[in-house]
Write an enzyme that holds these catalytic residues in place. Structure first.
Site, PDB file in Angstrom:
ATOM      1  N   GLU A  77      50.329   5.032  40.458  1.00 47.56           N
ATOM      2  CA  GLU A  77      48.993   5.478  40.742  1.00 47.56           C
ATOM      3  C   GLU A  77      49.112   7.173  40.530  1.00 47.56           C
ATOM      4  OE1 GLU A  77      45.417   4.897  44.012  1.00 47.56           O
ATOM      5  OE2 GLU A  77      47.369   3.837  44.161  1.00 47.56           O
ATOM      6  N   HIS A 111      47.314   5.644  53.003  1.00 51.82           N
ATOM      7  CA  HIS A 111      47.308   4.867  51.886  1.00 51.82           C
ATOM      8  C   HIS A 111      48.147   3.927  51.565  1.00 51.82           C
ATOM      9  CE1 HIS A 111      47.394   4.786  47.247  1.00 51.82           C
ATOM     10  NE2 HIS A 111      46.001   4.363  47.322  1.00 51.82           N
ATOM     11  N   GLU A 147      47.370   1.018  53.680  1.00 53.96           N
ATOM     12  CA  GLU A 147      46.129   0.154  53.317  1.00 53.96           C
ATOM     13  C   GLU A 147      46.721  -0.778  52.127  1.00 53.96           C
ATOM     14  OE1 GLU A 147      43.835   0.803  49.514  1.00 53.96           O
ATOM     15  OE2 GLU A 147      43.626   2.558  50.629  1.00 53.96           O
ATOM     16  N   HIS A 148      47.542  -0.332  51.434  1.00 59.98           N
ATOM     17  CA  HIS A 148      48.246  -1.300  50.378  1.00 59.98           C
ATOM     18  C   HIS A 148      49.059  -2.417  51.161  1.00 59.98           C
ATOM     19  CE1 HIS A 148      47.747   0.817  46.173  1.00 59.98           C
ATOM     20  NE2 HIS A 148      46.920   1.493  46.818  1.00 59.98           N
TER      21      HIS A 148
END
Length: 427
Positions: A135, A55, A58-59
């Site tokens: 998040e 994740h 991806e960022h």
């Protein structure tokens, strides 16, 4: 049924010498082009100390390359009216862009740049880790999100496939550029990557760009992730909330299992729409929940079936009892009209997903990574239409033989014990 349920558009497929696959589907009626690179790597491919790394990567893909700053990445796409995005799941990570057909080269160049040349600047990395920690905190503050993370963790206890995609504050803070590069070298390999494009595209042009951008990546063998094994169990989080959120689960099937479609239909008949059994009994007849649904999440080697709902503290026990009763009853008397309705709804969902270039590139990429070929809509529909009531009832009976997973948060004192729930599933 007509011989051709839906006429498939032409798909061209080329595999580069290093193993990367290129798939395109020209849609003459579309002026735009949607492109994406799917990597057959997600959260389940992480080692324990890498939890949440997919994740984060991806960022970080949008935070600067050797040629572009973070702002330049966004500007190069938006200056031609396009958009760019990325997503991480349990088994895949995708990077996609949409532009006018005349600007395909721009989108491809940006996608290649962020996947090959990202620099993982320490300042950008620190900022993005802060964003992901926010998040994570948002999920912790949202019970109906948090409970599904707890559900997966309980169903696949102690395994990568069950870990939340975001990671934990400890692992997120621990990541550095070297950790990212080591993961990319191991997991982002050509044999696990598919470049997929649809709309106003030309296959030869896409292949040439793929060779130029990705052709120098060294070939490598795929490293299989740890096999997923359903465990079941329970996790109860008693909190002072207005509503109890409850998820009941059972071992599901892989999307490669012959029984997948029957299990999917059982889930839909039980709680997949406004005419489903759970919706009618729990929502419309008894008013126990604002909404309730059942689902079947398939992975490449395992799966998870579940039922989720939110209810008042006073109704927790009745909700559990009614849900179990509906499940058992469905295994005995699913009707022909329910079958017809569920099959029709499944076909509509299948076709709806194919009505946009974005849906088509995702289908091509996922199927090529999973099956090594495109699985046509006719083939899927034929398998669905071959199922009868007894197939689907038997799928339900098989589910009910598994050990349950229970995840609950909020005022859950009235929720029956795991033993009582297990007995209720057995009848």
């Amino acid at each position: 049924m007509n011989e051709h349920f839906v006429r498939e558009k032409r798909v061209d497929i080329t595999k580069l010498s290093n193993g990367l696959t290129v798939a395109t589907e020209r849609m003459p009626e579309i002026a735009t082009a949607t492109l994406g690179v799917w990597v057959g790597t997600g959260s389940r491919h992480e080692q324990a100390h890498e939890h949440g790394l997919s994740h984060l990567i991806e960022h970080m893909a949008f935070k600067g390359t050797a040629r572009r700053s973070a702002r330049q990445i966004a500007e190069d796409i938006e200056n031609v009216g396009g958009d760019i995005n990325a997503a991480t799941s349990v088994e895949y990570t995708s990077y996609t862009a949409r532009v006018l057909g005349e600007n395909v080269d721009v989108a491809l160049d940006v996608l290649g740049d962020i996947l090959i040349n990202s620099v993982f600047d320490e300042a950008e990395l620190a900022r993005e880790k802060g964003v992901i920690l926010q998040e994570y905190a948002a999920v912790e503050d949202t019970p109906d999100d948090l409970i599904y993370d707890a559900f997966m963790e309980t169903a696949f206890a102690g395994q990568p496939v069950g870990r939340p995609i975001l990671g934990t504050p400890h692992t997120i803070r621990s990541f550095d550029a070297d950790t990212i590069r080591a993961f990319l070298a191991r997991e982002y390999i050509p044999a696990k990557m598919t470049l997929s494009a649809a709309g106003n595209v030309e296959h030869a042009r896409i292949v040439d760009a793929a060779e130029r951008l990705f052709g120098a990546m060294p070939a490598a063998e795929i490293r299989a992730p740890e096999t997923g094994h359903y465990t079941g169990g329970e996790r109860r989080l008693a909190r002072k909330l207005e509503q109890a959120n409850i998820v009941l689960g059972l071992p599901g099937l892989s999307f490669k299992d012959p029984g997948y479609y029957a299990t999917h239909l059982f889930a839909h008949i039980l709680g997949g729409g406004l005419t489903s059994r759970l919706w009618h009994e729990v929502r419309e007849t008894r008013g126990l929940a604002y909404s309730i649904d059942s689902f079947h999440w398939p992975f490449s080697d395992c799966g998870l079936f579940g039922i989720g709902a939110g209810t008042a503290a006073a109704d927790v026990n009745e909700l559990a009892k009614v849900t179990l009763d509906c499940m058992r009853q469905a295994t005995a008397d699913i009707s022909e009209i329910e079958m017809v309705r569920a099959k029709a709804q499944m076909k509509v969902a299948l076709l709806t997903a194919l009505e946009t270039p974005g849906g088509r590139i995702e289908r091509m990429a996922r199927q090529l990574l999973s099956w090594g070929r495109i699985v046509g809509s006719d083939e899927i529909v034929k398998k669905v239409d071959a199922l009868d009531q007894e197939h689907v009832r038997e799928a339900g009976r098989r589910l009910l033989q598994g050990n349950p997973t229970v995840a609950a948060i909020g005022p859950i004192k009235g929720l029956p014990s795991l033993e009582v729930i297990t007995a209720g599933m057995r009848g």
